[in-house]
Design a protein around this motif. Sequence first.
Motif, PDB file in Angstrom:
ATOM      1  N   ALA A   1     -11.516   0.854   4.988  1.00  0.00           N
ATOM      2  CA  ALA A   1     -12.342   1.070   6.175  1.00  0.00           C
ATOM      3  C   ALA A   1     -13.128   2.358   6.054  1.00  0.00           C
ATOM      4  N   GLY A   2     -14.399   2.277   6.301  1.00  0.00           N
ATOM      5  CA  GLY A   2     -15.213   3.480   6.369  1.00  0.00           C
ATOM      6  C   GLY A   2     -15.759   3.938   5.029  1.00  0.00           C
TER       7      GLY A   2
ATOM      8  N   PRO B   1     -17.762   9.492   5.592  1.00  0.00           N
ATOM      9  CA  PRO B   1     -18.526   8.928   4.471  1.00  0.00           C
ATOM     10  C   PRO B   1     -19.980   8.794   4.893  1.00  0.00           C
ATOM     11  N   PHE B   2     -20.908   8.660   3.963  1.00  0.00           N
ATOM     12  CA  PHE B   2     -22.306   8.655   4.397  1.00  0.00           C
ATOM     13  C   PHE B   2     -23.164   7.772   3.512  1.00  0.00           C
ATOM     14  N   THR B   3     -24.289   7.390   4.074  1.00  0.00           N
ATOM     15  CA  THR B   3     -25.272   6.656   3.295  1.00  0.00           C
ATOM     16  C   THR B   3     -26.403   7.612   2.925  1.00  0.00           C
TER      17      THR B   3
ATOM     18  N   TRP C   1      -4.610   3.250   6.795  1.00  0.00           N
ATOM     19  CA  TRP C   1      -4.671   2.494   5.543  1.00  0.00           C
ATOM     20  C   TRP C   1      -3.278   2.303   4.947  1.00  0.00           C
ATOM     21  N   MET C   2      -2.514   3.376   4.901  1.00  0.00           N
ATOM     22  CA  MET C   2      -1.191   3.335   4.267  1.00  0.00           C
ATOM     23  C   MET C   2      -0.245   2.397   5.004  1.00  0.00           C
TER      24      MET C   2
ATOM     25  N   ASP D   1     -15.419  -0.396  12.221  1.00  0.00           N
ATOM     26  CA  ASP D   1     -14.989   0.264  10.993  1.00  0.00           C
ATOM     27  C   ASP D   1     -16.100   0.919  10.201  1.00  0.00           C
ATOM     28  N   ALA D   2     -16.829   0.076   9.497  1.00  0.00           N
ATOM     29  CA  ALA D   2     -17.749   0.617   8.511  1.00  0.00           C
ATOM     30  C   ALA D   2     -19.047   1.090   9.145  1.00  0.00           C
TER      31      ALA D   2
ATOM     32  N   ARG E   1       0.831  -1.220   0.000  1.00  0.00           N
ATOM     33  CA  ARG E   1       0.000   0.000   0.000  1.00  0.00           C
ATOM     34  C   ARG E   1       0.857   1.259   0.000  1.00  0.00           C
TER      35      ARG E   1
ATOM     36  N   HIS F   1      -8.769  -4.686  -1.088  1.00  0.00           N
ATOM     37  CA  HIS F   1      -9.922  -4.966  -0.241  1.00  0.00           C
ATOM     38  C   HIS F   1     -10.503  -3.664   0.274  1.00  0.00           C
TER      39      HIS F   1
ATOM     40  N   SER G   1     -17.508   2.373   2.834  1.00  0.00           N
ATOM     41  CA  SER G   1     -18.697   1.736   2.307  1.00  0.00           C
ATOM     42  C   SER G   1     -19.976   2.342   2.876  1.00  0.00           C
ATOM     43  N   ILE G   2     -19.853   3.296   3.769  1.00  0.00           N
ATOM     44  CA  ILE G   2     -21.059   3.847   4.364  1.00  0.00           C
ATOM     45  C   ILE G   2     -21.254   5.295   3.962  1.00  0.00           C
TER      46      ILE G   2
END
Lengths: 307, 343
Positions: free
Chosen positions: A303-304, B261-263, B101-102, B204-205, A96, A300, A306-307
Amino acid sequence: MTISVQDPSAFYRALCRIRSFEETVLENFPKGVFFGTTHTYIGQEANAVGVLAHCQPQDIVFSNHRCHGHFLAYGGDPHALFAELMGKSTGVCGGRGGSQHLQWKNFYSNGIQGGITPVATGMALAERLQGHSPVVFTFIGDGTLGEGALYESLNLASLWHAPVLFVLENNRIAQTTPVDIAVAGNMAARFSAFGIPAQELDSSDVLEIYPLAGKLVDEVRETQTPRALILHTCRFGPHSKGDDTRSEEAIERMKTQRDPLHLQAARVNDEQSIQIRSEISAEIAAAFQAALADPFPVIHAVAGSSI
Amino acid sequence: MTTVLESLNHALHTAMQADPGVYLLGEDLLDPYGGAFKVARGLSTAFPDRVLTSPISEAGLVGLASGMALRGLRPVVEIMFGDFLTLSADQLINHAAKFRWMYNDRVRVPLVVRTPMGGRRGYGPTHSQSLEKHFLGTPGLRVLAPCDLGDPGLLLRQAILEDDPVLFIENKLLYLCRIPSGKDLADLELTTLNPDSAAAPGLDAQTYAPAYTLRMRGAPPARLTLVAYGYMAHLARQAMVQLAYENEIFTELVILTQLAPFTIQPVLDSVQQTGRVLAIEEGSLSMGWGAEIVARVAAALGPRLLASQRLAALDSAIPASGPLEAETLPDTAAIIQAAKKMV
């Protein structure tokens, strides 16, 4: 990785490992096995080896875009580093991060000039506040001296007693811009203005760098306050690849006078040095081949996201 | 009745009491001053070792807090005015939001950066903006905005418990809004959409941030969905009541507290019934939050979407002069006017 000054061959081995790694990188880049770009450490090896020989397990290292030498001197695995440069799943960060973005144990690097310094300062502060007594080694370059975040960090590190050793590697050129047209005034005064004691050394000799670094590391550890070490050094290679604007004569002169490997080889007998070079060469070649054979990662979910 | 300011202040007290790893960092935080907008009031007295009043160094401070978060603490940074967030943009985008993430998910950064945005106080071009749109969509950065419904303090406490970085957008005028009781909302039907109110820290999500839907109680079916957050949600609620009583235009109001992020689902659920959507924000119009709302609704509903509009600040700097500022920023009357044109 703690190294004892009593054993010149250990230093020589550590210097050769970085040199051999970086030469393998430059040699193979044109073959397209690596992604992106790279910033090699050839010529500066004695800094990483001499300074990080004092690094203890609880200590933290925060490095920059030119981080391979620091990572290897810290004890990082050449195979994992090759794999990271190749974007493989076995890489230091699973492919990454690439060349500039490493994290392993207490080693971190990031590719934003100056941006790492407040983060490293905060790490040092957090460790001290939690009752630990670490040293946070933060590597910056002459190019970093242009960034404002550095000066905010120096102020905060001094005010709030953050146990940071700022290691400024002045290789006298930032990408293609020489220090004399980029850095005004005095380097050491930048630190002392914030009440951070600074020491300077113009050397590529690991046996000169090691004791001075040791003195400053001890001071940071004992007082839990920051110090600065300014190492005037020489970068033999290009900033990244094929972007060296300096004259060949100037580079040759540096290589003749300031090669840390030559300086240390003189302290090891010929037979031993040949053997060390041969062992390191085999180790690095094996690491490179192993990384080549490793698989690429699959993407893959972030995180975070997908919402 | 509790104000949003009191709720946030109380939440900080509670969070610092509960966890010795919570630190508050920012400019001019010490009592008796207690921060420029007083959200930090009393904290330096109660927790003198854990409130670090800092030099004017927004980049250094957010970076330093990221480092603290990487090494086991839970720092909360107060940026005095949201306009100054640009000074710490590199630290948020290239450091705090990237690290996890990195570094292949081997580190976490439990950092909260709180800041007041918004105008209507005559502070002029560099102390009145709503700049959150520049940070929305940054991978790895959750952006929350409390409103005056539910429990704004709980949202902040959950942000502090989270293991990833959060940008927490407050609004200067929202601070003094009182959180209405059920009786205050007697004319309205409030639905709280809480995707995972019991979310464990670090999930997480998942989101712990609620969305709210308001309808006029006993009214005919709504023909327009208003979508808003922060202080604009307060103004939109006023507009919704006026539209109902004075114009017999019935609307639903969807309020989001997680901007990114949002739905889009809570908005879709409403627009599927009303067919029309008006996105309302205090930030400037172009390339903004409302554009994202409308785009997602349009993508999901296609020709079933009868009308969509955005209401936002003019694409201009925010003037200091009262009448000029009022013309620049959307108010209740502007919401009513925009809604009338759509139905």
